[in-house]
Scaffold this motif. Structure first.
Motif, short mmCIF file in Angstrom:
data_model
loop_
_atom_site.label_atom_id
_atom_site.label_comp_id
_atom_site.label_asym_id
_atom_site.label_seq_id
_atom_site.Cartn_x
_atom_site.Cartn_y
_atom_site.Cartn_z
N VAL A 289 0.85 -1.16 0.05
CA VAL A 289 0.11 0.08 0.03
C VAL A 289 0.95 1.40 -0.01
N ALA A 290 1.88 1.24 0.80
CA ALA A 290 2.95 2.51 0.73
C ALA A 290 3.37 2.69 -0.54
N GLU A 291 3.87 1.71 -1.17
CA GLU A 291 4.52 1.74 -2.53
C GLU A 291 3.52 2.40 -3.59
N GLU A 292 2.44 1.79 -3.38
CA GLU A 292 1.21 2.55 -4.61
C GLU A 292 1.17 3.67 -4.10
N LEU A 293 0.99 4.32 -2.89
CA LEU A 293 0.57 5.40 -2.68
C LEU A 293 1.94 6.47 -2.81
N GLY A 294 2.99 5.83 -2.85
CA GLY A 294 4.21 6.45 -3.36
C GLY A 294 4.31 6.91 -4.75
N LYS A 295 3.57 6.05 -5.46
CA LYS A 295 3.29 6.12 -6.83
C LYS A 295 1.92 7.03 -7.25
N ASP A 296 1.20 7.37 -6.12
CA ASP A 296 -0.18 8.16 -6.44
C ASP A 296 -0.98 7.27 -7.09
N ASP A 297 -0.98 5.92 -6.73
CA ASP A 297 -1.95 5.00 -7.34
C ASP A 297 -3.06 4.50 -6.31
N VAL A 298 -3.88 5.23 -5.89
CA VAL A 298 -4.83 5.03 -4.94
C VAL A 298 -5.90 3.61 -5.08
N ALA A 299 -6.22 3.73 -6.60
CA ALA A 299 -7.06 2.46 -6.79
C ALA A 299 -6.46 1.09 -6.61
N THR A 300 -5.03 1.14 -7.10
CA THR A 300 -4.25 -0.24 -6.62
C THR A 300 -4.14 -0.45 -5.09
N ALA A 301 -3.99 0.59 -4.46
CA ALA A 301 -3.94 0.57 -2.89
C ALA A 301 -5.11 0.02 -2.14
N ALA A 302 -6.26 0.49 -2.83
CA ALA A 302 -7.50 0.12 -2.34
C ALA A 302 -7.91 -1.21 -2.69
N HIS A 303 -7.41 -1.79 -3.92
CA HIS A 303 -7.34 -3.27 -3.95
C HIS A 303 -6.66 -4.10 -3.39
N VAL A 304 -5.42 -3.77 -3.02
CA VAL A 304 -4.50 -4.41 -2.13
C VAL A 304 -5.26 -4.75 -0.65
N VAL A 367 -3.05 -2.18 6.30
CA VAL A 367 -3.50 -1.38 5.22
C VAL A 367 -3.43 0.16 6.02
N LEU A 368 -3.90 0.55 6.97
CA LEU A 368 -3.97 1.94 7.58
C LEU A 368 -2.62 2.35 8.07
N ILE A 369 -1.78 1.51 8.40
CA ILE A 369 -0.23 1.82 8.60
C ILE A 369 0.27 2.02 7.46
N GLY A 370 0.28 1.31 6.38
CA GLY A 370 0.69 1.54 5.00
C GLY A 370 0.24 2.89 4.46
N ARG A 424 -13.08 2.53 8.35
CA ARG A 424 -11.98 3.66 8.11
C ARG A 424 -11.13 3.25 6.73
N THR A 425 -10.77 2.12 6.49
CA THR A 425 -10.12 1.63 5.36
C THR A 425 -10.97 2.29 3.93
N ALA A 426 -12.21 1.81 4.10
CA ALA A 426 -13.10 2.16 2.91
C ALA A 426 -13.07 3.79 2.70
N THR A 427 -12.94 4.27 3.75
CA THR A 427 -12.87 5.95 3.87
C THR A 427 -11.75 6.48 3.30
N VAL A 428 -10.56 5.96 3.73
CA VAL A 428 -9.03 6.54 3.36
C VAL A 428 -8.61 6.35 2.06
N LEU A 429 -9.12 4.94 1.56
CA LEU A 429 -8.80 4.76 0.12
C LEU A 429 -9.84 4.70 -1.02
N ALA A 430 -10.74 5.55 -0.46
CA ALA A 430 -11.88 5.88 -1.34
C ALA A 430 -11.53 6.61 -2.76
N PRO A 431 -12.09 6.28 -3.81
CA PRO A 431 -11.51 6.84 -5.23
C PRO A 431 -11.59 8.34 -5.08
#
Length: 431
Positions: A289-304, A367-370, A424-431
């Motif tokens: 999740v941290a890697e994907e957010l580093g790439k600004d890819d929220v959709a993939t992070a949510a899938h993870v 996920v939330l730590i990531g 909370r996860t659904a809110t943080v990684l919302a599209p």
């Protein structure tokens, strides 16, 4: 079980070696519990107190792993190797800044701290012995925590597996000699663990030296440490609240009777062991999740996040079924006392229920730590503590609720964590 996706396969590929990197302290304690349990109920009860205190120290420092993993992974995801190395160097400095003062404080305060947790008589003597000797290994264990954060952030879970597997094997062999050959009792159990911790810390330092050599800032830096300390502030609130739940449950068990305290230690050791498996699935989610957010890819992070929770739940179902079937057998591995065995068996059945919401709670924790959502994790953990505090008060007022009341309260606590973390996860990684 549904067909595995590519994300599932990556999580599982990291999860298997993650078991080794997560196993160091819980397996040390589990081995100690099995060996010390053969020495007697007083010794086992003393270990229960000491293990609880040590869990406060080590879990309170776990920001060295979690905060470092997230920050290293984000920088590597963004392609900045030097910045990732800088994070690792500052994590090492922090581990020494916390570990070196903590060791003498724990050594000097072993007896009053053990007494605070309800230890008296022979139980107090054994708790003090184990705790004071264990203080020697604290700085080295904190170096191990920071080292794991650096390696996890780089998706290297295999190296910690081999280092910590070696440390655990060494601990087992040395402890058997110290306790049963040299007749050193509880002191031998503690010293064998210290030797293993010192060895693991030194090996990690040697392994990480080339990776950290890429850093552009090698001296202690307040600016470099501040983000880790900020994350640590909320992670400390989170861990402190969680440990207040577990520490409180041990203190309550100590005030009921010695068989209840000894049985509680057996079940608590099993919970920690089972949590290893669930955490092994959650930890890779931190990195990915941290890697994907580093790439600004929220959709993939949510899938993870979704795949991690699903894998964790299936694993939890399997663990719960096995534990429920083995509940009448497991206590015999740790004690010959009939009262201890009866109490532990009932509590293990409750633990088999706890594993199910724990699977969801742990996955979303990862996920939330990531995602670096430390503030929420800290505040939510404190709220869960406040919610179950009345149950603790009720058990103190009505001690006849016994170990069933203690572990029933823990079931309520874990269910709250699972539900709130999922939302909370659904809110943080919302599209």
């Amino acid at each position: 079980m549904p067909r595995l996706s590519s994300i599932d396969r990556r999580i599982l590929a990291l999860a298997l070696p993650a078991l080794g990197s997560l196993a160091v302290e819980p397996v040390y304690i589990l081995v100690d519990t099995a060996i010390v349990g053969r020495l007697g109920t007083d010794q086992l009860a003393g270990l229960a107190i000491a293990a609880t205190v040590l869990s406060f120290v080590f879990a309170g420092a776990n920001f060295l792993t979690y905060g470092t993993t997230e920050r290293v992974a984000r920088r590597l995801g963004a392609g900045d190797d030097a910045a990732a190395a800088n994070v690792g160097v500052q994590a090492m400095w922090l581990s020494l800044m916390f570990g070196l003062p903590a060791a003498p404080l724990l050594f000097v305060g072993a007896r009053p701290i053990a007494r605070l947790f309800g230890a008296t008589g022979d139980v107090l003597e054994h708790a003090e012995t184990y705790l004071s000797l264990s203080a020697i290994g604290v700085p080295f264990f904190l170096v191990t925590l920071a080292s794991q954060g650096v390696l996890r952030g780089a998706s290297n879970y295999t190296t910690p597996l081999w280092v910590l597997l070696g440390a655990n094997v060494a601990n087992l062999l040395i402890e058997l000699v110290f306790v049963f050959v040299l007749d050193m009792g509880v002191a031998g159990s503690a010293l064998s663990t210290v030797i293993a911790q010192v060895g693991a810390g030194l090996v990690f330092l040697a392994i990480l030296r080339p990776q950290l050599a890429r850093a552009t800032v090698r001296a202690p830096s307040l600016d470099g440490m501040r983000p880790l300390m900020s994350a640590g502030k909320y992670l400390l609130l989170r861990v402190g609240s969680m440990l207040a739940v577990f520490g409180g449950s041990t203190a309550i068990a100590a005030r009921i009777d010695k068989p209840t305290l000894a049985a509680h230690q057996i079940v608590n050791s099993m919970l920690i062991f089972l949590a290893l498996v669930l955490d092994a699935l959650a930890v890779p989610a931190q990195t990915i999740v941290a890697e994907e957010l580093g790439k600004d890819d929220v959709a993939t992070a949510a899938h993870v996040a979704k795949r991690s929770a699903r894998l964790s739940l299936w694993t939890g179902v399997g663990l719960a079924a096995v534990l429920a079937a083995l509940a009448p057998i497991v206590p015999h591995l740790f004690s010959d006392d009939g009262a201890v065995i009866d109490r532990a068996t009932g509590a293990l059945w409750l633990l088999s229920l706890i594993v199910l919401p724990a699977a969801i709670a742990f996955a979303h924790d990862g996920v939330l730590i990531g995602a670096g959502d430390y503030r929420f994790l800290g505040r939510a953990a404190f709220a869960y503590l406040a919610a179950v505090a009345p149950i603790a008060v009720l058990i103190l007022i009505v001690p006849s609720l016994g170990i069933a009341g203690i572990w029933g309260g823990l079931l309520v606590w874990m269910t709250l964590r699972a539900f709130v973390n999922d939302r909370r996860t659904a809110t943080v990684l919302a599209p």
